[in-house]
Design an enzyme around this catalytic site. Structure first.
Site, short mmCIF file in Angstrom:
data_model
loop_
_atom_site.label_atom_id
_atom_site.label_comp_id
_atom_site.label_asym_id
_atom_site.label_seq_id
_atom_site.Cartn_x
_atom_site.Cartn_y
_atom_site.Cartn_z
N ASN A 10 1.49 1.94 0.92
CA ASN A 10 0.33 2.82 1.06
C ASN A 10 0.73 3.91 2.03
OD1 ASN A 10 -2.08 4.09 1.50
ND2 ASN A 10 -3.01 2.41 2.68
N TRP A 11 1.04 5.08 1.49
CA TRP A 11 1.56 6.16 2.34
C TRP A 11 0.47 6.79 3.20
CZ3 TRP A 11 5.49 9.51 -0.95
CH2 TRP A 11 6.56 8.70 -1.35
N LYS A 12 -0.77 6.56 2.87
CA LYS A 12 -1.91 7.16 3.60
C LYS A 12 -1.77 8.70 3.60
CE LYS A 12 -2.14 3.03 6.39
NZ LYS A 12 -2.89 2.35 7.41
N HIS A 95 -9.93 0.48 0.53
CA HIS A 95 -9.15 0.30 1.77
C HIS A 95 -10.12 0.38 2.95
CE1 HIS A 95 -6.32 1.01 5.01
NE2 HIS A 95 -5.38 0.53 4.21
N GLU A 97 -9.93 1.83 5.67
CA GLU A 97 -10.11 3.18 6.22
C GLU A 97 -11.13 3.96 5.41
OE1 GLU A 97 -5.94 4.20 6.25
OE2 GLU A 97 -5.62 2.70 7.81
N GLU A 167 -6.51 -7.61 3.68
CA GLU A 167 -6.01 -6.84 4.81
C GLU A 167 -6.96 -6.99 6.01
OE1 GLU A 167 -3.21 -3.50 3.50
OE2 GLU A 167 -5.22 -2.68 3.51
N GLY A 173 -1.96 -1.34 10.99
CA GLY A 173 -1.43 -0.28 11.85
C GLY A 173 -1.38 -0.65 13.31
N SER A 213 0.47 -4.72 9.03
CA SER A 213 1.70 -4.75 9.84
C SER A 213 2.80 -5.61 9.21
CB SER A 213 1.40 -5.19 11.27
OG SER A 213 0.51 -4.27 11.88
N GLY A 234 1.68 -0.37 4.91
CA GLY A 234 1.40 0.98 5.38
C GLY A 234 2.62 1.58 6.05
N GLY A 235 2.65 1.53 7.38
CA GLY A 235 3.69 2.18 8.18
C GLY A 235 5.11 1.95 7.68
#
Ligand code: PEP
Length: 249
Positions: A10-12, A95, A97, A167, A173, A213, A234-235
């Site tokens: 997930n590049w966000k 998601h 967010e 999640e 994150g 994470s 993500g990251g």
């Protein structure tokens, strides 16, 4: 039959179109795998170049969001049909967010899930509890409610083919990963919810990812759990480490 693992990045809101193409090129040899399905969920503006850059590879492209309406006066939104026409196969829905910053509720997410499936996209439906909810001991009740609401009216055969991503919000994150036992407990509970809503065959078929994470050091332990069928990352999906996560064995 054993479920095939699926690892999705997930590049966000990261990567301009030119940076995106460079990242795809860098990751190309690192994410090659016959055992794991690999997906890059990318910002809308990166979809067309990333689909092009992924041609001939084992990577499928996903979107990070979509709208449930067919077309029309919805400034700034992107429809399922547009995504399909651009070569997108997966779409992240719900998601945390989006639930938090953009106030997306379960009624809206249910419409999005249904529209995505109708258009031929595979939803990656996210669910997860806050730290406060975990500490209050209501995690499983909360996840149960999210899954039941978001899948209301969705057919068993469609659920069997979709992805659910567990999640925990406190792990996204933050560098604070759920232990593999914590993640397995919830992923197993999600499977039992699906069995209760539908049947055992649907519960056995649906792929359930863990996200929060995930990194090159913890992927093997997490993905080794019986109810965890891969990860939403993500990251670490923006780095060469993503290749190590895909090839975690
Ligand atoms: C995510 O955004 O879905 C996620 C899991 O992020 P991270 O891996 O950075 O925690």
């Amino acid at each position: 039959m054993a479920r095939k693992k699926i690892v999705a990045g997930n590049w966000k809101m990261n990567m301009t179109p030119s940076q995106a193409v460079k990242l795809v090129e860098t990751l190309k040899p690192l994410v090659a795998s016959d055992d794991v399905d690999v997906v890059y969920c990318v910002p809308a503006i990166d979809i067309v170049p990333v689909v092009e850059a992924c041609k001939g590879t084992n990577v499928e492209v996903g979107a990070e969001n979509m709208y449930f309406e067919e077309k029309g006066a919805y400034t700034g939104e992107i429809s399922a049909e547009m995504l399909v026409d651009a070569g997108v196969k997966y779409v992240i829905i719900g998601h945390s967010e989006r639930r938090d910053y953009f106030k997306e509720d379960d009624a809206l997410l249910n419409k999005k899930v249904k529209k995505a499936i109708e258009a031929g996209l595979t939803p990656i439906l996210c669910c997860g509890e806050s730290l406060e909810q975990r500490e209050m001991g209501v995690t499983l009740d909360w996840i149960n409610l999210q899954i039941k609401s978001d899948l209301d009216g969705v057919a068993a055969s469609d659920v069997a083919n979709m992805i659910i991503a567990y999640e925990p919000i406190w792990a996204i994150g933050t560098g604070k990963t759920a232990t593999s036992d914590q993640a397995e407990e919830v992923c197993g509970a999600i499977r039992r919810t699906i069995a209760a809503m539908y049947d055992e065959a649907t519960a056995e078929a649906v792929r359930i990812q863990y996200g929060g994470s995930v990194n090159a050091g913890n992927a093997a332990e997490l993905f080794g759990k019986p109810d965890i069928d891969g990860g939403l990352v993500g990251g670490a999906s923006l780095k060469e480490d993503f290749g190590k996560i895909v090839n975690y064995k």
